[in-house]
Design an enzyme around this catalytic site. Sequence first.
Site, short mmCIF file in Angstrom:
data_model
loop_
_atom_site.label_atom_id
_atom_site.label_comp_id
_atom_site.label_asym_id
_atom_site.label_seq_id
_atom_site.Cartn_x
_atom_site.Cartn_y
_atom_site.Cartn_z
N LYS A 27 0.62 -1.16 0.25
CA LYS A 27 0.25 0.09 0.10
C LYS A 27 0.97 1.10 -0.36
CE LYS A 27 -2.96 0.68 3.51
NZ LYS A 27 -2.86 1.82 3.69
N SER A 28 1.78 1.46 0.87
CA SER A 28 2.50 2.97 0.77
C SER A 28 3.81 2.50 -0.70
CB SER A 28 3.75 1.69 1.80
OG SER A 28 3.79 2.02 3.22
N ARG A 32 2.96 6.09 -3.06
CA ARG A 32 4.19 6.59 -4.01
C ARG A 32 3.99 6.61 -5.30
NH1 ARG A 32 4.42 5.84 1.38
NH2 ARG A 32 5.78 6.69 2.99
N GLY A 100 -4.97 7.59 5.30
CA GLY A 100 -4.51 9.14 5.92
C GLY A 100 -2.38 8.90 4.79
N ARG A 128 -8.73 12.05 12.78
CA ARG A 128 -7.02 11.85 13.33
C ARG A 128 -5.96 13.04 12.75
NH1 ARG A 128 -5.49 7.02 9.18
NH2 ARG A 128 -3.00 7.16 10.56
N GLN A 175 5.02 9.34 7.30
CA GLN A 175 4.08 10.47 6.47
C GLN A 175 4.59 11.74 7.16
OE1 GLN A 175 0.26 8.77 8.11
NE2 GLN A 175 0.28 7.04 6.26
N ASP A 325 2.18 -1.03 12.02
CA ASP A 325 0.84 -1.89 11.06
C ASP A 325 0.56 -2.75 11.28
OD1 ASP A 325 0.40 1.61 10.68
OD2 ASP A 325 1.05 0.45 8.42
N LYS A 352 -4.14 5.95 14.81
CA LYS A 352 -3.98 5.04 13.09
C LYS A 352 -5.66 4.98 13.14
CE LYS A 352 -0.03 4.43 12.91
NZ LYS A 352 0.81 4.94 12.01
N ARG A 356 -5.99 1.74 18.22
CA ARG A 356 -5.30 0.16 17.75
C ARG A 356 -5.70 0.04 19.10
NH1 ARG A 356 -3.32 0.32 11.68
NH2 ARG A 356 -5.13 -0.12 10.66
C1 S3P Z 1 2.91 5.26 6.11
C2 S3P Z 1 3.02 5.46 7.44
C3 S3P Z 1 2.75 4.91 8.59
C4 S3P Z 1 1.70 3.83 8.54
C5 S3P Z 1 0.61 3.78 7.14
C6 S3P Z 1 1.16 4.87 6.17
C7 S3P Z 1 3.55 5.56 5.10
O1 S3P Z 1 2.02 5.62 9.25
O2 S3P Z 1 0.34 3.80 9.72
O3 S3P Z 1 0.15 3.11 7.48
O4 S3P Z 1 2.89 4.90 3.61
O5 S3P Z 1 4.19 5.99 4.89
P1 S3P Z 1 2.37 7.18 9.69
O6 S3P Z 1 3.31 7.71 8.97
O7 S3P Z 1 1.71 7.41 10.91
O8 S3P Z 1 3.46 6.45 10.84
#
Ligand code: S3P
Length: 441
Positions: A27-28, A32, A100, A128, A175, A325, A352, A356
């Site tokens: 997903k991350s 990007r 987020g 959030r 993030q 996560d 989150k 959680r």
């Molecule tokens: C993510 C960073 C994490 C993670 C989120 C995805 C990212 O959040 O919990 O699911 O893709 O950069 P944080 O940056 O708030 O820790």
Amino acid sequence: MTSTAPRPLALSAAGPLRGTVRVPGDKSISHRALMFAGLAVGESRITGLLEGEDVLATAAAMRAMGAQVERGEDGVWRVHGVGVGGLLQPRTALDMGNSGTSTRLLMGLIASHPITVTFTGDASLSSRPMGRVIDPLTEMGAEFTASPGGRLPLTMRGICPAVPIAYRLPVASAQVKSAVLLAGLNTPGITRVIEPVPTRDHSERMLRGFGAELTVEETAEGRVISITGEAELTPQQIEVPGDPSSAAFWIVAASIVPGSELTIANVGLNPTRAGLVQVLRMMGADITEAQPRIVGGEPVADLIVRHAPLSGIEVPPELAPSMIDEYPILFVAAALAQGRTVARGAEELRVKESDRIAVMAAALEAAGAHVEEVADGLIIDGSGGDPLPGGGTIASRLDHRIAMSMSVAGLACSRPLTIDDVSPVATSYPNFYETLDAVRR
Ligand code: S3P
């Protein structure tokens, strides 16, 4: 995003889980890939993109700001970018749904473009904190009108040229790091982020791959990441590896259901993401890595996981960012382990998709586990491998990872465990339940 009606589901004890699972794209990395391709001039191609609601929200936002983003019938995503500095004013508010990552990273991108954008989201996202991104982006010159507490809905006005800053992260957040670096892409001079505790480094790896001038130095203060602005990104071919956070559900499921053996193919094992594998091995899990290789600039392997008795441990708090996560599913493993697991130093879990810590404490208690909630984590006394009583109903609270974690817990319960709503699973793992049906005997 369209809001779906709640979808309750009852899960009950499974026989051994067997077979091979291919988890969806990371997903991350998927977010990007769409964002950076949307800023490169020319056509980028992305294979293995996660087609979950969160990533589709990013695709829609990039389209609304001028990028061409299309999925071919071959499953390949083709993106024609607008060039760094070329994002257009969207005509309507950007609906970020539950995501987020979309919100915070796009806030960074927009900060150094002369456009005004409104972000909205679902009830979870709207609760959030966005202040952590608003603060550094305000220092760079962007302006924000947010809902009380620095939350969505919010409207931001980007600025061009923005001011380069050196920003020390007050929370360990990839993030926030990424938002500042992405703002730096279209800012004259050098923008720096100082990261006292390492967090996932997908932005750094992929920005370099797209041709940005980005350096990383290890210093006494932590990692210093510097990006040279007014960058030009060149289009890329990106293969997105499988998501370790999605693999985590199968790793724990195979570990706790007696007789199981699962092969999980193509799992991203970037060290900034692989904390859960390390912790489960400390607990006695049987996880073998096969065919290690590099996919899309990221280390990847196939994992073979066999059922094994787990023991409670003190989870090293310094591993928290590399498994942030995965705590909900780790808590499930702990609830089935022999003895006590202490998982602390994870207060970020409270902000989150849901809180959680509180939501998993309530969920595991409803399943009959012994849990103590503390400010920064949970203390869990495991069943020693015996099934949990089950029989309760779990509130998933618009949180995909709570729904999937408690579904796995349901496989190790004597009586069926009901999840009030599994529809949030579509944000990150649309075919999770099809895969579960395929591997359970
Ligand atoms: C993510 C960073 C994490 C993670 C989120 C995805 C990212 O959040 O919990 O699911 O893709 O950069 P944080 O940056 O708030 O820790």
